[in-house]
Every structure is written in structure tokens, then in C-alpha cells.
Design a protein around this motif. Sequence first.
Motif, PDB file in Angstrom:
ATOM      1  N   MET A   6     -27.915   5.000   7.795  1.00  0.00           N
ATOM      2  CA  MET A   6     -28.477   3.691   7.443  1.00  0.00           C
ATOM      3  C   MET A   6     -28.959   3.631   5.991  1.00  0.00           C
ATOM      4  SD  MET A   6     -28.215   1.712  10.022  1.00  0.00           S
ATOM      5  CE  MET A   6     -26.644   2.473  10.353  1.00  0.00           C
ATOM      6  N   LYS A   7     -28.705   4.705   5.232  1.00  0.00           N
ATOM      7  CA  LYS A   7     -29.060   4.763   3.806  1.00  0.00           C
ATOM      8  C   LYS A   7     -30.569   4.582   3.577  1.00  0.00           C
ATOM      9  CE  LYS A   7     -24.532   3.238   2.092  1.00  0.00           C
ATOM     10  NZ  LYS A   7     -23.772   4.032   2.922  1.00  0.00           N
ATOM     11  N   LYS A  27     -32.772  -1.795  10.235  1.00  0.00           N
ATOM     12  CA  LYS A  27     -32.070  -0.535   9.971  1.00  0.00           C
ATOM     13  C   LYS A  27     -32.884   0.660  10.472  1.00  0.00           C
ATOM     14  CE  LYS A  27     -29.150  -1.767   6.073  1.00  0.00           C
ATOM     15  NZ  LYS A  27     -28.799  -1.431   4.687  1.00  0.00           N
ATOM     16  N   ARG A  28     -34.184   0.579  10.370  1.00  0.00           N
ATOM     17  CA  ARG A  28     -35.037   1.660  10.894  1.00  0.00           C
ATOM     18  C   ARG A  28     -34.873   1.786  12.406  1.00  0.00           C
ATOM     19  NH1 ARG A  28     -41.062   1.961   8.490  1.00  0.00           N
ATOM     20  NH2 ARG A  28     -40.965   3.880   9.708  1.00  0.00           N
ATOM     21  N   ILE A  29     -34.815   0.647  13.082  1.00  0.00           N
ATOM     22  CA  ILE A  29     -34.650   0.673  14.537  1.00  0.00           C
ATOM     23  C   ILE A  29     -33.295   1.278  14.895  1.00  0.00           C
ATOM     24  CG2 ILE A  29     -34.383  -0.778  16.586  1.00  0.00           C
ATOM     25  CD1 ILE A  29     -36.388  -2.745  15.181  1.00  0.00           C
ATOM     26  N   LEU A  30     -32.252   0.862  14.219  1.00  0.00           N
ATOM     27  CA  LEU A  30     -30.920   1.400  14.485  1.00  0.00           C
ATOM     28  C   LEU A  30     -30.860   2.902  14.198  1.00  0.00           C
ATOM     29  CD1 LEU A  30     -28.075   0.881  15.438  1.00  0.00           C
ATOM     30  CD2 LEU A  30     -27.483   0.127  13.133  1.00  0.00           C
ATOM     31  N   ALA A  31     -31.483   3.326  13.109  1.00  0.00           N
ATOM     32  CA  ALA A  31     -31.518   4.756  12.787  1.00  0.00           C
ATOM     33  C   ALA A  31     -32.238   5.542  13.883  1.00  0.00           C
ATOM     34  CB  ALA A  31     -32.205   4.982  11.436  1.00  0.00           C
ATOM     35  N   LYS A  34     -48.854  10.153   6.081  1.00  0.00           N
ATOM     36  CA  LYS A  34     -48.908   9.579   4.737  1.00  0.00           C
ATOM     37  C   LYS A  34     -47.506   9.462   4.128  1.00  0.00           C
ATOM     38  CE  LYS A  34     -53.615  10.992   3.938  1.00  0.00           C
ATOM     39  NZ  LYS A  34     -54.095  12.087   4.693  1.00  0.00           N
ATOM     40  N   THR A  35     -46.578   8.922   4.942  1.00  0.00           N
ATOM     41  CA  THR A  35     -45.191   8.754   4.506  1.00  0.00           C
ATOM     42  C   THR A  35     -44.785   7.284   4.582  1.00  0.00           C
ATOM     43  OG1 THR A  35     -44.332   9.158   6.745  1.00  0.00           O
ATOM     44  CG2 THR A  35     -44.498  11.063   5.263  1.00  0.00           C
ATOM     45  N   VAL A  36     -43.664   6.979   3.946  1.00  0.00           N
ATOM     46  CA  VAL A  36     -43.021   5.671   4.038  1.00  0.00           C
ATOM     47  C   VAL A  36     -41.527   5.901   4.200  1.00  0.00           C
ATOM     48  CG1 VAL A  36     -44.716   4.355   2.704  1.00  0.00           C
ATOM     49  CG2 VAL A  36     -42.841   5.512   1.519  1.00  0.00           C
ATOM     50  N   VAL A  37     -40.825   4.901   4.694  1.00  0.00           N
ATOM     51  CA  VAL A  37     -39.362   4.972   4.787  1.00  0.00           C
ATOM     52  C   VAL A  37     -38.816   3.992   3.750  1.00  0.00           C
ATOM     53  CG1 VAL A  37     -37.352   4.678   6.266  1.00  0.00           C
ATOM     54  CG2 VAL A  37     -39.468   5.601   7.213  1.00  0.00           C
ATOM     55  N   VAL A  38     -37.967   4.523   2.870  1.00  0.00           N
ATOM     56  CA  VAL A  38     -37.429   3.735   1.771  1.00  0.00           C
ATOM     57  C   VAL A  38     -35.908   3.676   1.837  1.00  0.00           C
ATOM     58  CG1 VAL A  38     -39.391   4.198   0.251  1.00  0.00           C
ATOM     59  CG2 VAL A  38     -37.427   5.733   0.214  1.00  0.00           C
ATOM     60  N   SER A  39     -35.345   2.652   1.259  1.00  0.00           N
ATOM     61  CA  SER A  39     -33.889   2.536   1.152  1.00  0.00           C
ATOM     62  C   SER A  39     -33.393   3.457   0.042  1.00  0.00           C
ATOM     63  CB  SER A  39     -33.497   1.094   0.816  1.00  0.00           C
ATOM     64  OG  SER A  39     -33.875   0.240   1.858  1.00  0.00           O
TER      65      SER A  39
END
Length: 152
Positions: A83-84, A6-10, A144-149
Amino acid sequence: MADSAKRILARVIDWLIVAIPLLFIGIPFGIYNRVTSGDGFGDWVADGNTGGWVFQVIAIVAFVGYDTLMVRKSGRTLGKKLMKMRVAMLNDGSTPDTGSSLTRAVVLWLPQLICCPCLWPLLLLVFILVDKPYKQGLHDKAAKTVVVSTAG
């Protein structure tokens, strides 16, 4: 953590959102002249083509600006919203501030736009796939970030 696919698609969606208008903006700068000349983009810009330099700056501002403003505003680009997912600070889950959003966008886009259009995205993807437990790319580590659902 957000799903890697989903990260790649976003990211593809976000790239298209910025790249499609740039295709039309590039016409007056003669960026398509290099296609017929056989020169690479780096050669075209290095040859003193002022339009090339101006267009490259416009592209950098467009990609970095889009990502910075969207992440700073809500933690989401349009691709991430579809992608939520959202970008969150690693330490507390909050929306990144301007400095973190800008750092993330610069590390994400600048190498790709200046020197490494094929290698840089691949390197970022490898980091996302192998990083445990947070799935951070170099851009996430720098900011210093993350990608979360998200739920919606």
C-alpha cells in the motif's frame, strides 16, 4: 499521513499473511473442534484444553512477532509495502527501534487475540479516524509512531 482506507487494507493483508498459515497449524491442536461443540474459544481454552493454550500462544507470537520484526526491519509490513506506506517515529521519522516496534505490536494484537476480537480493531479504527493531525491508533500512541505514505 497515510490514507485511512489504505491502512485498513494493509492490515487485512497482514492479518491474512499470518492467519492463513495459522489455520493449518491449528489443526493438530484441535482448534476446529470448538466449531462443532458450540463453545466459544474462551470457554474452550478455559476448560483446560492444553492444545488451546498452546495454539493461543503460537498465534500471539506469530502476530506480534511478524509485526515487530517487519516494522523494526524497514518500518513496513508486507501489507504496508503493497500500500506504499511505512511506520515512522513521530519525533524524527526514523524506523522504529525494537522497543517501539514491540510496544506497537503488543498494543495492536494482544487485546484482539486474548479478549476482544471484534471490539479492539473497531476501537483502533475509531482512534485512527478521529485523531488529528497524526491519525494515530492506540498502538501508534503507545509507541509514539505514525504511518506515512511513501513513494515506493
